[in-house]
Design a protein around this motif. Structure first.
Motif, PDB file in Angstrom:
ATOM      1  N   MET A  50       0.843  -1.175   0.000  1.00  0.00           N
ATOM      2  CA  MET A  50       0.000   0.000   0.000  1.00  0.00           C
ATOM      3  C   MET A  50       0.894   1.246   0.000  1.00  0.00           C
ATOM      4  O   MET A  50       2.037   1.215   0.455  1.00  0.00           O
ATOM      5  N   GLY A  52       3.092   4.178   0.687  1.00  0.00           N
ATOM      6  CA  GLY A  52       3.801   4.627   1.883  1.00  0.00           C
ATOM      7  C   GLY A  52       4.215   3.517   2.807  1.00  0.00           C
ATOM      8  O   GLY A  52       4.828   3.778   3.846  1.00  0.00           O
ATOM      9  N   CYS A  53       3.895   2.269   2.465  1.00  0.00           N
ATOM     10  CA  CYS A  53       4.231   1.135   3.327  1.00  0.00           C
ATOM     11  C   CYS A  53       5.109   0.136   2.559  1.00  0.00           C
ATOM     12  O   CYS A  53       5.208   0.178   1.339  1.00  0.00           O
ATOM     13  N   VAL A  60       4.959   8.690   4.403  1.00  0.00           N
ATOM     14  CA  VAL A  60       3.622   8.756   4.972  1.00  0.00           C
ATOM     15  C   VAL A  60       3.008  10.141   4.822  1.00  0.00           C
ATOM     16  O   VAL A  60       1.793  10.280   4.639  1.00  0.00           O
ATOM     17  N   VAL A  63       1.169  10.665   1.287  1.00  0.00           N
ATOM     18  CA  VAL A  63      -0.034   9.909   0.923  1.00  0.00           C
ATOM     19  C   VAL A  63      -1.238  10.688   1.464  1.00  0.00           C
ATOM     20  O   VAL A  63      -1.475  10.719   2.666  1.00  0.00           O
ATOM     21  N   PHE A  66      -7.187   8.020   1.676  1.00  0.00           N
ATOM     22  CA  PHE A  66      -7.322   6.568   1.691  1.00  0.00           C
ATOM     23  C   PHE A  66      -7.347   6.005   0.270  1.00  0.00           C
ATOM     24  O   PHE A  66      -6.857   4.913   0.020  1.00  0.00           O
ATOM     25  N   TYR A  69      -3.766   5.819  -0.702  1.00  0.00           N
ATOM     26  CA  TYR A  69      -3.150   4.720   0.054  1.00  0.00           C
ATOM     27  C   TYR A  69      -3.496   3.376  -0.587  1.00  0.00           C
ATOM     28  O   TYR A  69      -2.638   2.484  -0.691  1.00  0.00           O
ATOM     29  N   SER A  70      -4.722   3.216  -1.037  1.00  0.00           N
ATOM     30  CA  SER A  70      -5.193   1.955  -1.604  1.00  0.00           C
ATOM     31  C   SER A  70      -4.923   1.833  -3.097  1.00  0.00           C
ATOM     32  O   SER A  70      -5.220   0.785  -3.691  1.00  0.00           O
ATOM     33  N   SER A  97      -9.255  -1.702   2.385  1.00  0.00           N
ATOM     34  CA  SER A  97      -8.834  -1.540   0.990  1.00  0.00           C
ATOM     35  C   SER A  97      -9.484  -2.597   0.111  1.00  0.00           C
ATOM     36  O   SER A  97      -9.880  -2.322  -1.033  1.00  0.00           O
ATOM     37  N   ALA A 180       1.975   4.653   9.223  1.00  0.00           N
ATOM     38  CA  ALA A 180       0.894   4.651   8.241  1.00  0.00           C
ATOM     39  C   ALA A 180      -0.304   5.388   8.824  1.00  0.00           C
ATOM     40  O   ALA A 180      -0.417   5.560  10.038  1.00  0.00           O
ATOM     41  N   ASN A 181      -1.201   5.806   7.958  1.00  0.00           N
ATOM     42  CA  ASN A 181      -2.381   6.568   8.358  1.00  0.00           C
ATOM     43  C   ASN A 181      -3.623   5.715   8.169  1.00  0.00           C
ATOM     44  O   ASN A 181      -3.792   5.070   7.139  1.00  0.00           O
TER      45      ASN A 181
END
Length: 266
Positions: A50, A52-53, A60, A63, A66, A69-70, A97, A180-181
């Motif tokens: 995902m 930033g991960c 982080v 991003v 959501f 992120y996804s 996600s 992560a958020n």
């Protein structure tokens, strides 16, 4: 094509495509045991990081939502060839996600599998209260919510508490987890009309209960199941699995995934 030893030809086992989605602060690396076993069994595996991960290049504070992120998962599902459907497997926060991908691309999802994961219900928002974790300062004021990181004590006692994962896998995790958020305040996460019966609700959904999970306790897992009538339920109980079931009991989880994929010719 193989023969059965008596000259009769046997049909090859069908190949399935599994898309493995990690939970918060984790990356595709946490699926390495399950991904290896699935590939050895002749199946296709996609394990995106995902945004930033894991090994994803974004930080982080870059991003912004959501959706962003996804995006690696959404892009992977969108890119499936016409007519191909994949088994999406979400772990922990990765379930949100997976739900978003199933809403956007229901015709490309053979099954949405939630392994001790956040499983939102149709007609409800995906936002949830975060577990005990360390909140960090938000460097970018334009991003909703604060990033979090799992501290060493929480990681060891709530996520990797079993001996089968406590030493080597815990060392790996503490080296690789990233902030992560959760994006609990993001517009998508708070939209109660986002997940529909025609989209996400039309996908076959399977929840895998992990009985010894201390990160998302089994009682809370069953509470989520109760909010979504019709969801199929499996359980991991043999020998115990902690929150990181793909690391503590990879063989059992892979057997479950193969059984889920085989039902109805998924």
């Amino acid at each position: 094509m193989e023969t059965n030893g008596r000259g009769n030809q046997e049909e090859p086992h069908p190949q399935h495509h599994f898309v493995l989605v990690p939970g918060l602060c984790h990356g595709a690396w946490c699926w390495y045991k399950a991904a290896t076993a699935l590939r050895r069994a002749g199946h296709r595996v996609t394990a995106p990081d995902m945004a930033g991960c894991g090994a994803h290049p974004a930080r982080v504070d870059e991003v912004r939502s959501f959706e962003e992120y996804s995006r690696p998962l959404l892009d992977a599902v969108a890119a499936l060839p016409p007519g191909e459907r994949a088994v999406l497997v979400g772990h922990s926060h990765g379930g949100c996600s997976v739900a978003l991908a199933a809403e956007r691309f229901p015709d490309k999802v053979a099954a949405a599998v939630f392994v001790a994961a956040s499983m939102p219900a149709v007609g409800r928002s995906m936002g949830a209260r975060p577990p005990t974790s360390k909140e960090l300062h938000q460097e970018n004021p334009n991003i909703p919510g604060r990033p979090v990181i799992f501290g060493p004590k929480f990681t060891a006692q709530r996520l990797y508490q079993l001996k089968s994962t406590r030493v080597q896998e815990l060392t790996l995790a503490l080296s690789l987890i990233r902030p992560a958020n959760r994006f609990n305040e993001d517009a998508l996460m708070t939209d109660e009309k986002l997940l529909t019966e025609a989209g996400y609700g039309s996908a076959r959904r399977v929840f895998v209960v992990v009985e010894d999970d201390l990160g998302i306790p089994a009682e809370f897992q069953r509470r989520m199941i109760a909010q979504s009538p019709g969801v199929e339920v499996e359980a991991m109980t043999a020998g115990g699995a902690d929150h990181m079931a793909m690391l503590s009991r990879p063989e059992e989880l892979v057997d479950l995934l193969l059984r889920i994929a085989a039902i109805n010719g998924v």
